[in-house]
Design a protein around this motif. Structure first.
Motif, PDB file in Angstrom:
ATOM      1  N   GLY A   1       5.011 -28.762   8.908  1.00  0.00           N
ATOM      2  CA  GLY A   1       4.576 -27.602   8.552  1.00  0.00           C
ATOM      3  C   GLY A   1       3.462 -27.438   9.567  1.00  0.00           C
ATOM      4  N   VAL A   2       3.014 -26.016   9.509  1.00  0.00           N
ATOM      5  CA  VAL A   2       2.105 -25.671  10.657  1.00  0.00           C
ATOM      6  C   VAL A   2       0.645 -25.394   9.844  1.00  0.00           C
ATOM      7  CG1 VAL A   2       1.435 -23.779  12.131  1.00  0.00           C
ATOM      8  CG2 VAL A   2       3.800 -24.194  11.724  1.00  0.00           C
ATOM      9  N   LEU A   3      -0.160 -26.334  10.278  1.00  0.00           N
ATOM     10  CA  LEU A   3      -1.741 -26.556   9.686  1.00  0.00           C
ATOM     11  C   LEU A   3      -2.287 -25.254  10.382  1.00  0.00           C
ATOM     12  CD1 LEU A   3      -3.603 -28.299   8.239  1.00  0.00           C
ATOM     13  CD2 LEU A   3      -3.939 -29.338  10.126  1.00  0.00           C
ATOM     14  N   LEU A   4      -2.726 -24.375   9.401  1.00  0.00           N
ATOM     15  CA  LEU A   4      -3.566 -23.326   9.849  1.00  0.00           C
ATOM     16  C   LEU A   4      -5.247 -23.564   9.670  1.00  0.00           C
ATOM     17  CD1 LEU A   4      -1.582 -20.531   8.007  1.00  0.00           C
ATOM     18  CD2 LEU A   4      -1.499 -21.090  10.432  1.00  0.00           C
ATOM     19  N   GLU A   5      -5.592 -24.632   8.337  1.00  0.00           N
ATOM     20  CA  GLU A   5      -6.867 -24.724   8.192  1.00  0.00           C
ATOM     21  C   GLU A   5      -6.963 -25.914   7.509  1.00  0.00           C
ATOM     22  OE1 GLU A   5      -9.359 -21.067   6.912  1.00  0.00           O
ATOM     23  OE2 GLU A   5      -9.332 -22.308   4.983  1.00  0.00           O
ATOM     24  N   ALA A   6      -7.953 -26.700   7.855  1.00  0.00           N
ATOM     25  CA  ALA A   6      -8.371 -27.897   6.890  1.00  0.00           C
ATOM     26  C   ALA A   6      -9.700 -28.163   6.635  1.00  0.00           C
ATOM     27  CB  ALA A   6      -7.993 -29.050   7.921  1.00  0.00           C
ATOM     28  N   THR A   7      -9.944 -28.553   5.333  1.00  0.00           N
ATOM     29  CA  THR A   7     -11.471 -28.772   5.003  1.00  0.00           C
ATOM     30  C   THR A   7     -11.585 -30.454   4.822  1.00  0.00           C
ATOM     31  OG1 THR A   7     -11.192 -26.945   3.433  1.00  0.00           O
ATOM     32  CG2 THR A   7     -12.929 -28.665   2.639  1.00  0.00           C
ATOM     33  N   LEU A   8     -12.715 -30.592   5.617  1.00  0.00           N
ATOM     34  CA  LEU A   8     -12.822 -32.025   5.647  1.00  0.00           C
ATOM     35  C   LEU A   8     -14.281 -32.692   5.228  1.00  0.00           C
ATOM     36  CD1 LEU A   8     -12.076 -32.205   9.668  1.00  0.00           C
ATOM     37  CD2 LEU A   8     -10.540 -32.978   7.749  1.00  0.00           C
ATOM     38  N   LYS A   9     -14.212 -33.843   4.579  1.00  0.00           N
ATOM     39  CA  LYS A   9     -15.339 -34.383   4.317  1.00  0.00           C
ATOM     40  C   LYS A   9     -16.175 -34.922   5.318  1.00  0.00           C
ATOM     41  CE  LYS A   9     -17.103 -38.332   1.278  1.00  0.00           C
ATOM     42  NZ  LYS A   9     -18.261 -37.257   0.661  1.00  0.00           N
ATOM     43  N   VAL A  10     -17.377 -34.641   5.502  1.00  0.00           N
ATOM     44  CA  VAL A  10     -18.357 -35.117   6.424  1.00  0.00           C
ATOM     45  C   VAL A  10     -19.353 -35.911   5.944  1.00  0.00           C
ATOM     46  CG1 VAL A  10     -17.728 -33.053   7.689  1.00  0.00           C
ATOM     47  CG2 VAL A  10     -19.838 -33.132   6.480  1.00  0.00           C
ATOM     48  N   LEU A  11     -20.230 -36.679   6.876  1.00  0.00           N
ATOM     49  CA  LEU A  11     -21.156 -37.577   6.344  1.00  0.00           C
ATOM     50  C   LEU A  11     -22.593 -37.497   7.129  1.00  0.00           C
ATOM     51  CD1 LEU A  11     -19.315 -40.809   5.394  1.00  0.00           C
ATOM     52  CD2 LEU A  11     -20.233 -39.183   3.589  1.00  0.00           C
ATOM     53  N   PRO A  12     -23.529 -37.987   6.618  1.00  0.00           N
ATOM     54  CA  PRO A  12     -24.715 -37.858   7.546  1.00  0.00           C
ATOM     55  C   PRO A  12     -24.543 -38.995   8.658  1.00  0.00           C
ATOM     56  CG  PRO A  12     -25.380 -38.065   5.233  1.00  0.00           C
ATOM     57  CD  PRO A  12     -23.945 -38.077   5.282  1.00  0.00           C
ATOM     58  N   ALA A  13     -24.890 -38.645   9.789  1.00  0.00           N
ATOM     59  CA  ALA A  13     -24.884 -39.595  10.854  1.00  0.00           C
ATOM     60  C   ALA A  13     -25.764 -40.637  10.537  1.00  0.00           C
ATOM     61  CB  ALA A  13     -25.183 -38.830  12.343  1.00  0.00           C
ATOM     62  N   PRO A  14     -25.386 -41.946  11.199  1.00  0.00           N
ATOM     63  CA  PRO A  14     -26.306 -43.208  10.846  1.00  0.00           C
ATOM     64  C   PRO A  14     -27.450 -43.088  11.589  1.00  0.00           C
ATOM     65  CG  PRO A  14     -24.398 -43.869  12.258  1.00  0.00           C
ATOM     66  CD  PRO A  14     -23.968 -42.336  11.801  1.00  0.00           C
ATOM     67  N   ARG A  15     -28.419 -43.809  10.876  1.00  0.00           N
ATOM     68  CA  ARG A  15     -29.984 -43.615  11.505  1.00  0.00           C
ATOM     69  C   ARG A  15     -30.058 -44.508  12.556  1.00  0.00           C
ATOM     70  NH1 ARG A  15     -34.016 -43.007   6.084  1.00  0.00           N
ATOM     71  NH2 ARG A  15     -33.302 -41.160   5.252  1.00  0.00           N
ATOM     72  N   ALA A  16     -29.376 -45.661  12.576  1.00  0.00           N
ATOM     73  CA  ALA A  16     -29.387 -46.655  13.517  1.00  0.00           C
ATOM     74  C   ALA A  16     -28.132 -47.323  13.951  1.00  0.00           C
ATOM     75  CB  ALA A  16     -30.304 -47.801  13.177  1.00  0.00           C
ATOM     76  N   SER A  17     -27.915 -47.824  15.311  1.00  0.00           N
ATOM     77  CA  SER A  17     -26.848 -48.129  15.533  1.00  0.00           C
ATOM     78  C   SER A  17     -27.100 -49.099  16.894  1.00  0.00           C
ATOM     79  CB  SER A  17     -25.861 -46.983  16.341  1.00  0.00           C
ATOM     80  OG  SER A  17     -24.673 -47.674  16.622  1.00  0.00           O
ATOM     81  N   ARG A  18     -26.576 -50.497  16.733  1.00  0.00           N
ATOM     82  CA  ARG A  18     -26.735 -51.348  17.826  1.00  0.00           C
ATOM     83  C   ARG A  18     -25.536 -52.210  18.097  1.00  0.00           C
ATOM     84  NH1 ARG A  18     -30.550 -49.038  17.563  1.00  0.00           N
ATOM     85  NH2 ARG A  18     -32.764 -49.700  17.369  1.00  0.00           N
ATOM     86  N   THR A  19     -25.318 -52.551  19.355  1.00  0.00           N
ATOM     87  CA  THR A  19     -24.126 -53.407  19.644  1.00  0.00           C
ATOM     88  C   THR A  19     -24.442 -54.457  20.167  1.00  0.00           C
ATOM     89  OG1 THR A  19     -22.822 -51.132  19.898  1.00  0.00           O
ATOM     90  CG2 THR A  19     -21.960 -53.090  21.250  1.00  0.00           C
ATOM     91  N   ARG A  20     -23.800 -55.343  19.691  1.00  0.00           N
ATOM     92  CA  ARG A  20     -23.834 -57.143  20.553  1.00  0.00           C
ATOM     93  C   ARG A  20     -22.590 -57.196  21.269  1.00  0.00           C
ATOM     94  NH1 ARG A  20     -29.125 -57.758  19.940  1.00  0.00           N
ATOM     95  NH2 ARG A  20     -28.728 -60.431  19.932  1.00  0.00           N
ATOM     96  N   ARG A  21     -22.687 -58.221  22.282  1.00  0.00           N
ATOM     97  CA  ARG A  21     -21.427 -58.924  22.924  1.00  0.00           C
ATOM     98  C   ARG A  21     -21.609 -60.328  22.676  1.00  0.00           C
ATOM     99  NH1 ARG A  21     -21.255 -61.721  27.144  1.00  0.00           N
ATOM    100  NH2 ARG A  21     -19.255 -61.728  28.374  1.00  0.00           N
ATOM    101  N   LEU A  22     -20.407 -60.772  22.298  1.00  0.00           N
ATOM    102  CA  LEU A  22     -20.252 -62.206  22.271  1.00  0.00           C
ATOM    103  C   LEU A  22     -19.268 -62.698  22.955  1.00  0.00           C
ATOM    104  CD1 LEU A  22     -20.716 -60.710  19.228  1.00  0.00           C
ATOM    105  CD2 LEU A  22     -21.178 -63.381  18.712  1.00  0.00           C
ATOM    106  N   GLU A  23     -19.412 -63.822  23.713  1.00  0.00           N
ATOM    107  CA  GLU A  23     -18.563 -64.409  24.760  1.00  0.00           C
ATOM    108  C   GLU A  23     -17.588 -65.360  23.845  1.00  0.00           C
ATOM    109  OE1 GLU A  23     -18.319 -67.264  28.737  1.00  0.00           O
ATOM    110  OE2 GLU A  23     -20.108 -66.296  28.049  1.00  0.00           O
ATOM    111  N   LEU A  24     -16.209 -64.644  23.721  1.00  0.00           N
ATOM    112  CA  LEU A  24     -15.204 -65.273  22.789  1.00  0.00           C
ATOM    113  C   LEU A  24     -13.854 -65.111  23.459  1.00  0.00           C
ATOM    114  CD1 LEU A  24     -16.494 -64.342  19.273  1.00  0.00           C
ATOM    115  CD2 LEU A  24     -16.724 -66.605  20.225  1.00  0.00           C
ATOM    116  N   ASP A  25     -12.946 -65.802  23.451  1.00  0.00           N
ATOM    117  CA  ASP A  25     -11.682 -65.191  23.797  1.00  0.00           C
ATOM    118  C   ASP A  25     -10.777 -64.652  22.685  1.00  0.00           C
ATOM    119  OD1 ASP A  25     -10.573 -67.240  21.886  1.00  0.00           O
ATOM    120  OD2 ASP A  25     -10.249 -68.846  23.463  1.00  0.00           O
ATOM    121  N   ALA A  26      -9.686 -64.161  23.088  1.00  0.00           N
ATOM    122  CA  ALA A  26      -9.128 -63.126  21.933  1.00  0.00           C
ATOM    123  C   ALA A  26      -9.045 -63.864  20.697  1.00  0.00           C
ATOM    124  CB  ALA A  26      -7.979 -62.484  22.619  1.00  0.00           C
ATOM    125  N   ALA A  27      -8.458 -65.120  20.577  1.00  0.00           N
ATOM    126  CA  ALA A  27      -8.303 -65.895  19.395  1.00  0.00           C
ATOM    127  C   ALA A  27      -9.272 -66.009  18.409  1.00  0.00           C
ATOM    128  CB  ALA A  27      -7.287 -67.111  19.544  1.00  0.00           C
TER     129      ALA A  27
END
Length: 373
Positions: free
Chosen positions: A177-203
């Motif tokens: 079908g041809v999507l004309l309009e969509a209603t989406l659920k939204v959420l508050p953006a997270p208050r904090a975000s941190r990223t860590r890097r770990l030295e590991l091979d893929a397995a």
């Protein structure tokens, strides 16, 4: 711009984007195409022509001007927008109220629209932890292949009786079908975000991600670069994020560096995606072992989504994925064969019956997913 908010408020009053409802024009074009048996190729911003099979020569049904936010209730956590609404515009409106689309849809170009995003069923780095695009679609307004206007769902989660058509449309590449309009659920953006890097091979990274998944930690994304780096993002309440970071260890990424990393992964601007080699997307159980390790790979979603670059052959990739309970899609390139994983006879019959029910003339994006429909 008129306000259609259910409570009489207009929280998107400051939005100055284009608001055009071209539903009647689109309906007339589909009706005309159906009466003549003329196939249509549905197009919005044109940012994802590579995804899926090439459709046969046909008339373009242009949805790019059918745009605008019809309703937005920040307190009720939903937004309704037309299919041609630029994804960047929608996300900017949500940011003004401190909200976002939790499935982090990729754009893959400035022309990305809401309709194209949902038609392709695209989700970003947070998908394994927040949910997929289809999980946040509450309702749709659409045209079937005869040009009939249909509505399904609503503005709350518990509104579905019978088939869940809004979710069915997500990822169908416009074949139903041809999507004309969509209603989406939204959420508050997270208050904090941190990223860590770990030295590991893929397995080792796969094993580590499985251990993370078994713990009550606010993981919002993972990515292994195919070399020696596993990146883990934590998002949510500040204290919970700090505790998770201390528990996990690894090296911290600066905020700007982390944002750039996840953007490049989401938008396929990471060095892994460079070059003209065929690109495969494998959907697998997180516990599945590494497949075809002789080819460059990148792993997301705790191991559930794996990208592979190279040309091992269509049959070899599909059989390797199927042997571990998954499936493979040729995302970019054309080494020959099917782009999407072959359907079983039962699945094929179900798909064909759905196509016949929604698009009896088979005029909508004919052949975009499979040659049979």
């Amino acid at each position: 711009m008129p306000c259609t908010s259910t409570r009489g408020r207009c929280p998107f009053r400051k939005w100055s984007g284009t608001s055009i409802d071209q539903g009647e024009r689109l309906q007339a074009e589909v009706r005309e195409a159906f009466s003549r048996g003329n196939p249509l190729r549905i197009q919005g911003g044109g940012s994802k022509p590579f995804f899926g099979r090439k459709t046969e020569a046909c008339t373009v049904l242009d949805l790019s001007a059918h745009q605008g936010i019809a309703a937005y209730e920040p307190q009720e956590l939903f937004v309704t927008a037309r299919a041609g609404t630029p994804l960047a515009v929608l996300e900017a409106v949500l940011r003004e109220s401190g909200q976002f689309l939790p499935f982090e849809p990729p754009h893959w170009g400035p022309g990305a629209t809401l309709g194209g995003t949902l038609a392709c069923g695209l989700s970003g780095p947070a998908r394994a932890h927040a949910g997929a695009a289809r999980d946040f679609v509450l309702g749709v307004r659409m045209l079937n292949g005869q040009g009939q206007l249909l509505r399904f769902g609503g503005q709350v989660m518990k509104n579905v009786a019978g088939y869940d058509v809004p979710r069915l449309l997500v990822g169908s590449l416009g074949t139903l079908g041809v999507l004309l309009e969509a209603t989406l659920k939204v959420l508050p953006a997270p208050r904090a975000s941190r990223t860590r890097r770990l030295e590991l091979d893929a397995a080792a990274a796969l094993r580590f991600c499985r251990r993370l998944a078994a713990q009550p930690l606010p993981v919002s994304a993972t990515c292994h670069d195919g070399k020696k780096s596993l990146f883990v993002r934590f998002s949510g309440n500040g204290s919970a994020v700090r505790a998770a970071v201390a528990h996990t260890g690894g090296d911290a990424l600066e905020e700007t560096e982390a944002e750039a990393l996840w953007r490049t992964v989401r938008e396929q601007e990471h060095p892994f995606f460079a070059g003209g080699e065929p690109l495969w997307r494998l959907s697998l159980p997180p516990a599945a072992p590494l497949l075809l390790p002789e080819y460059p790979g990148l792993v997301e979603w705790g191991g559930a989504q794996r990208w592979l670059r190279g040309n091992p052959g269509v049959t070899r990739v599909q059989e390797a994925a199927a042997a571990h309970g998954g499936h493979a899609v040729l995302f970019r390139g054309d080494p020959g064969g099917m782009r999407f994983h072959p359907l079983s006879p039962v699945q094929l019959r179900l798909h064909q019956r759905l196509k016949a029910a929604f698009d009896p003339g088979s005029i909508l994006n004919r052949g975009r997913m499979y040659p049979d429909f």
